[in-house]
Design an enzyme around this catalytic site. Structure first.
Site, PDB file in Angstrom:
ATOM      1  N   CYS A 156       0.837  -1.208   0.000  1.00 37.30           N
ATOM      2  CA  CYS A 156       0.000   0.000   0.000  1.00 37.30           C
ATOM      3  C   CYS A 156       0.872   1.260   0.000  1.00 37.30           C
ATOM      4  O   CYS A 156       1.436   1.629  -1.012  1.00 37.30           O
ATOM      5  CB  CYS A 156      -0.976  -0.039   1.176  1.00 37.30           C
ATOM      6  SG  CYS A 156      -2.320   1.158   1.033  1.00 37.30           S
TER       7      CYS A 156
ATOM      8  N   HIS B 280      -3.753  -4.982   0.625  1.00 39.79           N
ATOM      9  CA  HIS B 280      -3.210  -5.538   1.871  1.00 39.79           C
ATOM     10  C   HIS B 280      -3.305  -7.066   1.867  1.00 39.79           C
ATOM     11  O   HIS B 280      -4.385  -7.622   2.106  1.00 39.79           O
ATOM     12  CB  HIS B 280      -3.970  -4.975   3.075  1.00 39.79           C
ATOM     13  CG  HIS B 280      -3.669  -3.536   3.341  1.00 39.79           C
ATOM     14  ND1 HIS B 280      -2.603  -3.127   4.108  1.00 39.79           N
ATOM     15  CD2 HIS B 280      -4.280  -2.402   2.906  1.00 39.79           C
ATOM     16  CE1 HIS B 280      -2.571  -1.805   4.162  1.00 39.79           C
ATOM     17  NE2 HIS B 280      -3.581  -1.342   3.433  1.00 39.79           N
TER      18      HIS B 280
ATOM     19  N   GLU C   3      -2.067  -9.027   4.079  1.00 35.12           N
ATOM     20  CA  GLU C   3      -2.035  -9.545   5.452  1.00 35.12           C
ATOM     21  C   GLU C   3      -3.419  -9.740   6.049  1.00 35.12           C
ATOM     22  O   GLU C   3      -3.563 -10.448   7.046  1.00 35.12           O
ATOM     23  CB  GLU C   3      -1.193  -8.626   6.352  1.00 35.12           C
ATOM     24  CG  GLU C   3      -1.758  -7.244   6.591  1.00 35.12           C
ATOM     25  CD  GLU C   3      -1.372  -6.206   5.552  1.00 35.12           C
ATOM     26  OE1 GLU C   3      -1.356  -5.010   5.898  1.00 35.12           O
ATOM     27  OE2 GLU C   3      -1.105  -6.586   4.392  1.00 35.12           O
TER      28      GLU C   3
END
Length: 512
Positions: free
Chosen positions: A82, A169, A171
């Site tokens: 990001c 993202h 994660e």
């Protein structure tokens, strides 16, 4: 120092700890450090790879967090997430501007190169976006490897330098193949060894503790919670009878907690434990006190006094062990500075300076789930390993208003029923933390043909990953009904039960 690890640079993202957790789940060690860590320190670390986290900042703002650009000359793989992608554009003098349409939430990613960090993924993947800026031109030396309808440059790579940037993202769980993307980077490109296991951790720590302590004495504050329990058993395996644990009974524990601790540690593990009944001392000092922060400070300061006095009775002690975890370490080195004190938590952190002891923190590299895995490796009972977090001040901050012995007894009984029914229904292990709160609110009720005017009890249960944020647990109505029915019928002094459906933020997990 670890020879095989991934360095995560924190730019202030709310997801930074999640990145670390995902890497650890691959059995690869990683550490989070502020973005402005000295370049010499990075050279000293010699990481296998570096990940730039996201950030709420814009690279174009005056005080934007920007790391040393020499990082890209280290000849180690780099992944920018990001804001990290936008940094790669910033370093290459590519234009980064406000997105014409901000992206927050799910997006469909079209992958243009499935031989890179997207190896093994489908042509189209669901990803999670959260950005207001975007890279408007392809940085020099990079090529575009993925796009979305609103972000034509959603992922880039410089394969020669092994530098990658992704606008989404990976994660978060909403990016369905996020773990695979991170694994491609960490294992395939960084060549990080997947040898970070609970077994290897225990072996390494036992050796390290023995080398540090030698034949000297060590003490450990034991509460019966997961962290202190794992520390106690780990130390005992390392140095045996050189360890003495101190269990301070402040009279604010759960029902039968002292007996459970004795059964586990004194009888099963044969650990030297000094049990100190200081309940009257604590309750005396808390008499008439209603302000939450004052209650916490009294409990914390009294705990330290009792612990220090008990430790002195042992003669010369060289080391103090503490159950500090990795999230505590991250918070203390955050580039954003110390966070605002929401409320005071107490542990024995103030003791080493006063008592001239060296501090040992064997769990300071671990997240909570890793501590539980280590506990399992050490043979701790499941009821200890899976125990919910419990506050240091105990039931003292779950009794709103003045704390008295009768109120403690009422809350202990109600709380025990709550925990028992959560376990019987299978809900306990789905919940991060649960507890009952005794309110200073009385209401009218009817029992039999008689009018009652008694206390209200609030049930609190939340789901969470690390306690930083939390949502209220969706306990089935029939389970709540049984809990409420049993408490009102079995606990004298309570005639109304309510369920707290507040999330964190804006509420905290504990009421005080």
């Amino acid at each position: 120092m670890h020879k095989n690890f991934i360095l995560i640079l924190d730019f202030g993202s709310q997801y930074t700890q999640l990145i670390a957790r995902r890497v650890r789940e691959m059995n690869v060690y990683c550490e989070i450090h502020p973005f402005n860590i000295p370049f010499e320190k990075i050279l000293e670390f010699a990481p296998k790879g570096i990940i730039f986290s996201g950030s709420p900042s814009s690279v174009n703002s005056e005080n934007a967090p920007v790391p040393n650009p020499k990082i890209l000359e280290l000849n180690v793989p780099v992944l920018g997430i990001c804001y990290g992608l936008q940094l790669l554009g910033f370093f290459s003098k590519a234009k980064v501007g406000k997105a014409t349409k901000k992206e927050f939430g799910k997006a469909e990613l079209e992958i243009l190169n499935t031989n890179s960090i997207f190896k093994g993924l489908e042509k189209f993947e669901t990803v999670w976006m959260s950005h207001g800026d975007h890279v408007e031109e392809v940085p020099k030396g990079f090529s575009v490897i993925a796009r979305t309808p609103n972000a034509p440059i959603a992922a880039i790579e410089n394969l020669q330098k092994q530098v990658f940037g992704i606008q989404f993202h990976p994660e978060v769980v909403h990016t369905l193949s996020g773990a695979k993307i991170l694994k491609n980077f960490v294992v395939d490109f960084c060549k990080a060894e997947q040898n970070w296991t609970s077994e290897s951790f225990v072996e390494t720590q036992i050796k390290k503790i023995r080398e540090t302590v030698g034949n000297q004495k060590i003490i450990c504050g034991l509460s019966g919670g997961v962290d202190s329990s794992v520390v106690a058993v780990l130390l005992h395996k390392a140095v045996g009878n050189q360890l003495t644990c101190i269990f301070v009974d402040h009279g604010l524990m759960r029902k039968n907690e002292l007996e459970q601790v004795k059964a586990t540690f004194s009888k099963h593990f044969k650990i030297n434990v000094l049990y100190v009944d200081a309940s009257e001392n604590f309750l005396c000092k808390l008499a008439g006190v209603t302000e939450p922060e004052k209650k916490r400070k009294i409990i914390g300061n009294t705990f330290i006094e009792v612990f220090e006095e008990t430790a002195k009775s042992l003669g010369t002690v060289d080391f103090l062990a503490q159950g500090t975890l990795y999230p505590d370490v991250i918070e203390s080195v955050s580039f954003k500075g110390p966070s605002a004190t929401i409320k005071t938590h107490h542990n024995v952190g103030g003791l080493p300076e006063k008592m001239k002891m060296k501090l040992i923190e064997p769990l300071r590299e671990l997240f909570k789930d890793e501590v539980r895995a280590v506990g399992n490796e050490l043979g701790l009972p499941k009821e200890v390993i899976n125990r919910h977090p419990f506050p240091g001040p105990g039931l003292g901050i779950r009794i709103l208003g003045e704390i008295t012995k009768p109120k403690v007894r009422v809350l202990q009984e109600a709380d025990a029923i709550f925990m028992e029914e959560l376990k019987n229904s299978g809900e306990y292990e789905k919940i991060w933390q649960a507890g009952a709160v005794l309110l200073p609110v009385k209401s009218v009720g009817v029992m039999g043909d008689e009018r009652t005017y008694e206390n209200t009890l609030a049930l609190r249960a939340v789901t969470s990953v690390d306690g930083m944020t939390a949502d209220w647990a969706k306990i089935p109505y029939e389970v709540l009904a049984k809990i409420s029915n049993r408490i009102i019928n079995e606990v004298r002094g309570i005639n109304r039960v309510v369920f707290d459906i507040s999330s964190k933020p804006p509420a905290t997990i504990e009421w005080e």
